[in-house]
Structure formats: structure tokens, C-alpha cells
Design a protein around this motif. Structure first.
Motif, PDB file in Angstrom:
ATOM      1  N   ALA A  88       0.834  -1.203   0.000  1.00 17.38           N
ATOM      2  CA  ALA A  88       0.000   0.000   0.000  1.00 17.38           C
ATOM      3  C   ALA A  88       0.867   1.250   0.000  1.00 17.38           C
ATOM      4  O   ALA A  88       1.911   1.286   0.644  1.00 17.38           O
ATOM      5  N   ARG A  89       0.407   2.271  -0.707  1.00 12.16           N
ATOM      6  CA  ARG A  89       1.086   3.569  -0.622  1.00 12.16           C
ATOM      7  C   ARG A  89       0.786   4.173   0.748  1.00 12.16           C
ATOM      8  O   ARG A  89      -0.216   3.823   1.376  1.00 12.16           O
ATOM      9  N   PRO A  90       1.655   5.104   1.207  1.00  9.40           N
ATOM     10  CA  PRO A  90       1.453   5.639   2.561  1.00  9.40           C
ATOM     11  C   PRO A  90       0.048   6.176   2.803  1.00  9.40           C
ATOM     12  O   PRO A  90      -0.546   5.918   3.851  1.00  9.40           O
ATOM     13  N   CYS A  91      -0.519   6.909   1.834  1.00  8.84           N
ATOM     14  CA  CYS A  91      -1.852   7.478   2.076  1.00  8.84           C
ATOM     15  C   CYS A  91      -2.919   6.400   2.077  1.00  8.84           C
ATOM     16  O   CYS A  91      -3.956   6.540   2.720  1.00  8.84           O
ATOM     17  N   GLU A  92      -2.662   5.301   1.395  1.00  6.48           N
ATOM     18  CA  GLU A  92      -3.621   4.191   1.394  1.00  6.48           C
ATOM     19  C   GLU A  92      -3.609   3.498   2.750  1.00  6.48           C
ATOM     20  O   GLU A  92      -4.651   3.173   3.321  1.00  6.48           O
ATOM     21  N   LEU A  93      -2.403   3.300   3.270  1.00  2.00           N
ATOM     22  CA  LEU A  93      -2.262   2.669   4.582  1.00  2.00           C
ATOM     23  C   LEU A  93      -2.883   3.549   5.666  1.00  2.00           C
ATOM     24  O   LEU A  93      -3.605   3.083   6.552  1.00  2.00           O
ATOM     25  N   ARG A  94      -2.618   4.853   5.557  1.00  2.00           N
ATOM     26  CA  ARG A  94      -3.159   5.774   6.560  1.00  2.00           C
ATOM     27  C   ARG A  94      -4.684   5.809   6.503  1.00  2.00           C
ATOM     28  O   ARG A  94      -5.362   5.834   7.530  1.00  2.00           O
ATOM     29  N   ALA A  95      -5.232   5.792   5.297  1.00  2.00           N
ATOM     30  CA  ALA A  95      -6.691   5.803   5.163  1.00  2.00           C
ATOM     31  C   ALA A  95      -7.293   4.546   5.780  1.00  2.00           C
ATOM     32  O   ALA A  95      -8.307   4.598   6.467  1.00  2.00           O
ATOM     33  N   PHE A  96      -6.646   3.409   5.550  1.00  2.00           N
ATOM     34  CA  PHE A  96      -7.133   2.150   6.121  1.00  2.00           C
ATOM     35  C   PHE A  96      -7.152   2.238   7.650  1.00  2.00           C
ATOM     36  O   PHE A  96      -8.136   1.878   8.300  1.00  2.00           O
ATOM     37  N   LEU A  97      -6.067   2.763   8.221  1.00  4.52           N
ATOM     38  CA  LEU A  97      -5.998   2.857   9.687  1.00  4.52           C
ATOM     39  C   LEU A  97      -7.071   3.806  10.218  1.00  4.52           C
ATOM     40  O   LEU A  97      -7.633   3.581  11.284  1.00  4.52           O
ATOM     41  N   GLU A  98      -7.379   4.857   9.465  1.00  7.94           N
ATOM     42  CA  GLU A  98      -8.435   5.778   9.907  1.00  7.94           C
ATOM     43  C   GLU A  98      -9.800   5.093   9.938  1.00  7.94           C
ATOM     44  O   GLU A  98     -10.610   5.367  10.807  1.00  7.94           O
ATOM     45  N   THR A  99     -10.051   4.213   8.984  1.00  9.67           N
ATOM     46  CA  THR A  99     -11.357   3.539   9.016  1.00  9.67           C
ATOM     47  C   THR A  99     -11.388   2.489  10.127  1.00  9.67           C
ATOM     48  O   THR A  99     -12.438   2.217  10.694  1.00  9.67           O
ATOM     49  N   ILE A 100     -10.227   1.922  10.440  1.00 10.37           N
ATOM     50  CA  ILE A 100     -10.185   0.956  11.555  1.00 10.37           C
ATOM     51  C   ILE A 100     -10.541   1.668  12.855  1.00 10.37           C
ATOM     52  O   ILE A 100     -11.257   1.130  13.696  1.00 10.37           O
ATOM     53  N   LYS A 101     -10.074   2.912  12.994  1.00 10.00           N
ATOM     54  CA  LYS A 101     -10.434   3.679  14.187  1.00 10.00           C
ATOM     55  C   LYS A 101     -11.948   3.870  14.266  1.00 10.00           C
ATOM     56  O   LYS A 101     -12.490   4.115  15.325  1.00 10.00           O
ATOM     57  N   ARG A 102     -12.614   3.802  13.137  1.00 11.66           N
ATOM     58  CA  ARG A 102     -14.072   3.910  13.105  1.00 11.66           C
ATOM     59  C   ARG A 102     -14.720   2.523  13.099  1.00 11.66           C
ATOM     60  O   ARG A 102     -15.871   2.373  12.741  1.00 11.66           O
TER      61      ARG A 102
END
Lengths: 364, 142
Positions: A88-102
Motif C-alpha cells: 500500500a502507498r502511505p496514504c492508502e495505509l493511513r486511510a485504512f488505519l483511519e477507518t479501523i479507528k471507526r
């Protein structure tokens, strides 16, 4: 100091070899990476055979969809039960982690491979088939540590191009001729063991990275200043006025996870007579109403987690600089809470927590 | 619109336990209140979706007030604390968008503070009158 593997291969080949190594050695049972599809495009695929992985294009500079969104949907109902590596590109990984927080996705059994990211082209370049011809130049610009003015404007202006929570980082923008792979965790190091190449102590090339970050930062100011006038009602109408209301931006957004978005429902539909009050004070109303409302409503819901991947803008059929507008607002909100979306899974969403003694000056 | 002096219209979201009771007290105490305020009772200020504030604002309200219990005094322990963080977010967004952040306001008003309620709404409407009509109220292509 981390362990770094110096591979004997060029970046794209090295990344492909890493995927094949993981599959061959049985360390993972599948890899999620970009694969070519007929017609000039690429698509994310879950690949389980090493032979199939040999034709994958892991570093291809396109983002057909933000992988964060793919992973969210992939793990929404259940975590992955067998080890899978995702590139995953960094922004893809970060987006995934943000949805996990939700509470929308799960990380179990996922190995995160990311990269110091050079950015991607807008997706329409894939449709006309012209992208392959541009690849040598793309890699040449990377080697010169320079900016590529043909990439997504969000990529040109991105200063968050280093992954935060990856087990393995591929050195792309700070790379050498041959691919260097950094193990950020014991798990990552264990995965690299047995690959062709030489292990050494090291990390990323901080000097090259900060030089590039400065260039990107300069590009960022000029792009943010140039691309989206969102000052005041007038600016908002100028920027979003040509919106056709397709909501593709929200569909493409990796943070907009609601499957029953209020703006897709009839919640805000109005009866003809509902316009009467408004028409007493203004000369007319736009139909359907609520264009700016949709964009600001989406903004207030997700801008705090916006990773500025540019997917919204990439899919906009009328070329509204959606991503730049959201980046402007998002960065401001995020700095207010000293928050970087996806930096750390342990960080709580700023709107889901509070301190008793803070922001006491907000009351008016 | 006729030429008489602009009278600001305010939409107020008041929490059931504190601010609404405060407004009620202001009423029964016969305090002088601006006529152009529309009170909407919600169970908690934390229940106010920022989207409602945007809808009121883009619909032409000159100001939007959200009022709830004082910090540490929330009927639901901490709903107002989330309101506060959300307001930091909303205000910042209004400022970045050049939308006159002073048109949205949050206040803590207890059930016994009828006087504070009357002062808050009076000051708010006066400041909005000085600011003039909300530009969204004349914009067709919103």
C-alpha cells in the motif's frame, strides 16, 4: 537502526521479487498488489500464486482506487484469517488505519509493505494508454529527486510520503539504482529473511527525503494557492457550482465509509412548498438544491481524517479541485488537534475524545 | 427584501436539561428577549450534528447557537465535551472557508441561568446585526 536489504534488482523488479519470495516461502498465503488488466489499466488483486505475482506491477504509478477503501471492505465483516501481505502507498495505509479507528476494518494477519512514495498519475492517463511511455521519465525524475508536474496535484504537493505503520518500507524516492528494502519491525525482518541480496544496518536516506520534502512543500503552497478558491460563499459557489451531484467523490473517498450516507437518502429532499420561505428572500433556488451543502457536509464529517490521496478529484467528471479544497480544510483542522490521520492506530480520533481543561476560549 | 434595518435570524439548538430550561426561565421571568430567535430543543448539545448547523447556515440563518450544560455539568456526563471539540472543528472549517466563524456560537447555560441566556442571545443578535445579512441568504446557486 533498522535492517536494510540491498537487493540486486531495479525497484519494480525488486518489489515483485519480494511478493514472490513471500509466496514461495509460505510466509504469506496471498499478496494484494496492482495487476495489469486488459485495456491499459491496473487493478488491485489478491494474488495467491507466485507465478501470477511474476506479472504483477506493484509500483505502477496509478491508484485505480485507494487501497485503504479496498482493505476496509475486504476486512469489514471478518478479519483476514491467513497471512496476507499488502503493498500500500502511505496514504492508502493511513486511510485504512483511519477507518479501523471507526471500527470498519481489521488488521489481523496483514503484513503491511509500503514505500517512500513518488506519487501517482491521474487515472485518465491509464485510459488513453499513454502511461507506459511515460514510465522511464517517471523513474528518471525519481532518481533526480525532483518533482513531476504530471502527477496528481495532491501527490505533487504531498509532504506525508513516508509510511508510518508499515512493517516493511521500500525505498523508492530515496532509492538507489537497486531496490533497498527496510524492515521496520521484527515481523518485517523475519519476512525478508531468505531473500536474495545483502543485509546491512541503515534506514531511509533522510537527506534525500528532506530535500524532496522541501520541494514538495514549495509546490504545496503554490498549488493550494492556485487551485481551489474556497473563500466565502462566493468562492464555494465558484468552485463547487459546476458539481453535477454524482457523489463520485464520496464513493471514491477511502474515509467516507457510510454505506447509507445521509446525502444518498431522501433525508434532505424537499417538497416544492419547502422552498417557499427561501424564495421570499431570494430571487430563486438552484435545483436540485444542496450542492454546497453536500460538499461542506462531507467535509465536516471526514476532513479531519482526510489523507489527501486525491481520489475524489481523480473521479470528478467536471474537474472540480475537490481534493485540494479538502486538503486545505483538512490540514488546518488536523493541525488544530496536532493530528496526522493514520500516523498511529493508538491515537484516538480527535472528535472521539477530550480533555476537561482545553479549548475553554471556544465559548462565546 | 425591504429596506428596513436588518434583523438577524438565529437558530438555537438548546439542550433539554440546562440551556432549554435556562431559556424557559428567561421566558417566565419576563426577561427582554430578541424576537428573531428560533429555539430547537435537543436532548443534549452533543446530539447536534454539525450538518444541522451547516444546513441552518446555508439555508440563510444569520447565526446558529448551540447551548448546553457547563463543563463537568452535563446530564450525560460528557456530551458537551464532544460538542466543544466539534465546535473547534467547525469554527476552524468556517475560518478556513472564509465563512465568518462568528456566525456560529457555543455557550454553556445552566437551568438557573435565565439571565445568562437572555444576555447571550441579545449579544449574539446584536453582533449579527452589525455583521449584516448572511451572504448565503441571497445566493441562488448553493
Amino acid at each position: 537502526m533498522a535492517r536494510v536489504l540491498r537487493t540486486p534488482l531495479l525497484p519494480e523488479e525488486g518489489a515483485r521479487m519480494l511478493l514472490q519470495h513471500l509466496l514461495d516461502s509460505g510466509k504469506v498465503e496471498g499478496v494484494i498488489s496492482l495487476d495489469r488488466v486488459e485495456g491499459g489499466g491496473v487493478a488491485y488483486s489478491l494474488i495467491t500464486s507466485s507465478e501470477k505475482a511474476s506479472s504483477s506491477v506493484p509500483l505502477y504509478p496509478l491508484m485505480p482506487v485507494n487501497l485503504g477503501q479496498v482493505l476496509t471492505r475486504f476486512t469489514l465483516k471478518e478479519g483476514v484469517t491467513r497471512p496476507i501481505a499488502v503493498l500500500a502507498r502511505p496514504c492508502e495505509l493511513r486511510a485504512f488505519l483511519e477507518t479501523i479507528k471507526r471500527r470498519q476494518g481489521r488488521t489481523e494477519n496483514l503484513l503491511f509493505i509500503s514505500q517512500t512514495c513518488a506519487g501517482v498519475f491521474p487515472s485518465d492517463r491509464a485510459v488513453d494508454g499513454s502511461l507506459d511511455a511515460k514510465l522511464p521519465e517517471y523513474w528518471d525524475i525519481i532518481r533526480r529527486n525532483d518533482l513531476n508536474s504530471e502527477l496528481r496535484t495532491t501527490c505533487q504537493s504531498c509532504v506525508e510520503f513516508m509510511p508510518y505503520m508499515a512493517d516493511i518500507t521500500l525505498r523508492v524516492v530515496d532509492g538507489e539504482k537497486e531496490l533497498m528494502i527496510v524492515a521496520n519491525s521484527d515481523k518485517g525482518e523475519g519476512m525478508l529473511a531468505g531473500m536474495p541480496g545483502m543485509f546491512e544496518e541503515g534506514g531511509l536516506d533522510e537527506q534525500r527525503i528532506s530535500a524532496l520534502r522541501e520541494k514538495r512543500r514549495a509546490a504545496r503552497s503554490s498549488i493550494l494557492g492556485r487551485d481551489a478558491d474556497i473563500r466565502g460563499i462566493e468562492g464555494l459557489v465558484k468552485t463547487f457550482g459546476r458539481c453535477i451531484g454524482c457523489h463520485a467523490c464520496s464513493k471514491a473517498c477511502p474515509i467516507c465509509y457510510c454505506t447509507s450516507c445521509a446525502f444518498e437518502s431522501t433525508t434532505f429532499e424537499r417538497k416544492p412548498e419547502d422552498h417557499a420561505g427561501e424564495l421570499e428572500v431570494k430571487a430563486g433556488v438552484r435545483l436540485p438544491s444542496g450542492t454546497v451543502f453536500f460538499h461542506l457536509g462531507r467535509m465536516v464529517h471526514m476532513a479531519l481524517s482526510c489523507v489527501a490521496c486525491g481520489s475524489c478529484q481523480d473521479v470528478c467528471p467536471v474537474d472540480i479541485p475537490v481534493a485540494i479544497a479538502f486538503k486545505k480544510v483538512g490540514e488546518s483542522l488536523q493541525s488544530r488537534f496536532d493530528y496526522v490521520p493514520g500516523r498511529d492506530l493508538k491515537e484516538i480520533l480527535p472528535v472521539s475524545t477530550f480533555n476537561l481543561e482545553e479549548f475553554t476560549d471556544i465559548e462565546g | 427584501m425591504d429596506e428596513k434595518e436588518h434583523e438577524a435570524k438565529v437558530i438555537a439548538f438548546l439542550c433539554n436539561w440546562c440551556a432549554y430550561a435556562g431559556a424557559d426561565l428567561a421566558g417566565v421571568s419576563r426577561l427582554n428577549l430578541p424576537p428573531n430567535i428560533r429555539n430547537i430543543r435537543v436532548m443534549c448539545s452533543g446530539r447536534v450534528n454539525p450538518i444541522w448547523i451547516l444546513k441552518a447556515f446555508l439555508g440563510g440563518a444569520d447565526g446558529v447557537l448551540v447551548a448546553g450544560c457547563h463543563p463537568r455539568d452535563c446530564h450525560y456526563q460528557r456530551g458537551n465535551m464532544f460538542t466543544r471539540r466539534r465546535f473547534v472543528l467547525l469554527k476552524d472549517m468556517f475560518d478556513t472557508l472564509g465563512l465568518e466563524g462568528e456566525r456560529v456560537r457555543v455557550s454553556w447555560i445552566s437551568a438557573s441561568e435565565g439571565i445568562k441566556y437572555s444576555e447571550v442571545v441579545r449579544e449574539f443578535t446584536e453582533s449579527l446585526n452589525r455583521l449584516g445579512p448572511n451572504p448565503a441568504s441571497a445566493e441562488i446557486f448553493l
